[in-house]
Design a protein around this motif. Sequence first.
Motif, short mmCIF file in Angstrom:
data_model
loop_
_atom_site.label_atom_id
_atom_site.label_comp_id
_atom_site.label_asym_id
_atom_site.label_seq_id
_atom_site.Cartn_x
_atom_site.Cartn_y
_atom_site.Cartn_z
N TRP A 145 0.97 3.71 -12.99
CA TRP A 145 0.53 5.11 -11.95
C TRP A 145 0.38 4.19 -10.05
O TRP A 145 0.63 3.66 -9.41
N ASP A 146 -0.52 2.96 -10.27
CA ASP A 146 -1.70 2.48 -9.22
C ASP A 146 -0.44 1.42 -8.49
O ASP A 146 -0.90 1.37 -7.38
N GLU A 147 -0.32 0.50 -9.12
CA GLU A 147 0.11 -1.02 -9.52
C GLU A 147 1.92 -1.06 -8.82
O GLU A 147 2.11 -0.84 -8.22
N ASP A 148 2.54 -0.42 -9.90
CA ASP A 148 3.78 -0.17 -9.76
C ASP A 148 4.71 1.21 -9.37
O ASP A 148 5.28 1.35 -8.22
N LEU A 149 4.03 2.22 -9.95
CA LEU A 149 4.93 3.39 -9.32
C LEU A 149 4.57 4.02 -8.11
O LEU A 149 5.46 4.42 -7.54
N CYS A 150 3.43 3.81 -7.36
CA CYS A 150 3.03 3.85 -6.24
C CYS A 150 3.39 3.13 -5.14
O CYS A 150 3.80 4.03 -4.30
N TRP A 151 3.56 1.71 -5.41
CA TRP A 151 5.01 0.48 -4.77
C TRP A 151 5.76 0.50 -4.30
O TRP A 151 7.07 0.89 -3.65
N ALA A 152 6.41 1.07 -5.32
CA ALA A 152 7.54 1.14 -5.49
C ALA A 152 7.91 2.47 -4.58
O ALA A 152 9.69 2.46 -3.62
N VAL A 153 6.99 4.01 -5.16
CA VAL A 153 7.54 4.43 -3.93
C VAL A 153 7.28 4.75 -2.22
O VAL A 153 8.12 5.23 -1.82
N GLU A 154 6.70 4.11 -2.13
CA GLU A 154 5.92 3.12 -0.95
C GLU A 154 7.10 2.36 -0.53
O GLU A 154 7.49 2.55 0.94
N LEU A 155 7.73 1.19 -1.02
CA LEU A 155 9.17 1.07 -0.71
C LEU A 155 10.44 2.25 -0.58
O LEU A 155 11.16 1.83 0.81
N ARG A 156 10.61 2.23 -1.35
CA ARG A 156 11.70 3.42 -1.00
C ARG A 156 11.10 4.29 0.32
O ARG A 156 12.28 4.78 0.65
N ARG A 157 9.95 4.35 0.58
CA ARG A 157 9.99 5.50 2.00
C ARG A 157 10.21 4.36 3.17
O ARG A 157 10.97 5.11 4.09
N ARG A 158 10.13 3.71 3.14
CA ARG A 158 9.93 2.80 4.62
C ARG A 158 11.46 1.93 3.94
O ARG A 158 11.90 2.10 5.43
N GLN A 159 11.87 1.96 3.17
CA GLN A 159 13.47 2.20 3.19
C GLN A 159 14.37 3.03 3.82
O GLN A 159 15.37 3.09 4.79
N ARG A 160 14.00 3.81 3.49
CA ARG A 160 14.44 5.16 4.55
C ARG A 160 14.26 4.98 5.31
O ARG A 160 15.18 5.88 6.33
N GLU A 161 13.20 5.11 6.20
CA GLU A 161 12.59 5.01 7.16
C GLU A 161 14.00 4.04 7.71
O GLU A 161 14.14 4.19 9.11
N LEU A 162 13.90 3.35 7.46
CA LEU A 162 14.66 2.39 8.26
C LEU A 162 15.78 2.15 7.96
O LEU A 162 16.81 2.55 9.64
N ALA A 163 16.36 2.65 7.65
CA ALA A 163 18.03 3.17 7.20
C ALA A 163 17.66 4.61 8.45
O ALA A 163 19.22 4.51 8.71
N GLU A 164 16.83 5.49 8.97
CA GLU A 164 17.28 6.73 9.83
C GLU A 164 17.42 5.91 11.20
O GLU A 164 17.79 6.26 12.04
#
Length: 256
Positions: free
Chosen positions: A165-184
């Motif tokens: 939860w803390d290291e893997d899933l949360c970090w992957a979700v944060e990276l996906r959010r940043r990736q979508r912001e850069l695409a926009e």
Amino acid sequence: MTSFGWKRRVGEKVSRAAAQTFEAAAAAVGQDGAVESDVDWLHVTKRRRETLQEDCAAKSKRLKEEGAFFSENGRYWEAIGRWDEAIQLTPDCAALYEMKAQVLMILNEVFRAVQAAEVAVRLKPRWWEAWQTLGRAQLSLGEVTLAVRTFQQAVHAFPGERSLWDEDLCWAVELRRRQRELAEVEVEGEGETPAPELPDYDFESDELVAACAAIADREQEARRAAAAPVFVRVPGAGEEEEEEDPQQSCGFIQAR
């Protein structure tokens, strides 16, 4: 009637162990060609197969431990070699593929790491560590969305592991959010064409003024030379006629 025995062919090499095995099998056959009742060939074949499997499992375990020792001491390619040999003996061992994937990520062989982790997950679908390794390999490959789904599978397999939860899933979700912001931001910036920047010239410098004056003088001299008349002498002109015009008396014709 004599019993059937082993006969070596000409030019063929047969080991002594194989010959003794065949002779022992031939001894069980009676003179009438019937098999003796005290020999259970099905049991013998099954026992030999079990012995072979036990030998393969023991050797695979030894190679697995040697690979782990090499990886702990930084000898990663040797570890992969040991695990590849163990996989040949026990191809259904998911732990071998999972350990191989971890070492391949250390060696920046990310694509091969994803392949090895996928095999581990397919062999053992309820093993959360295999899903975790696969997700980390997918992150290293840049597949953020796939990594999020893989970590969700790991959490589903073992919800009590906080590191998922803390290291893997949360970090992957944060990276996906940043990736979508850069695409926009990139999509919004495509409609705006920035104006070209002009070079910073010093139009009042002495060198530039002198160069412009020299260019103007050369252009003015060229225009004067083009406007000046050109005279061409015609031989014999003006000798028989009266000289009324000084230009005709000289025998010149004005031409441009």
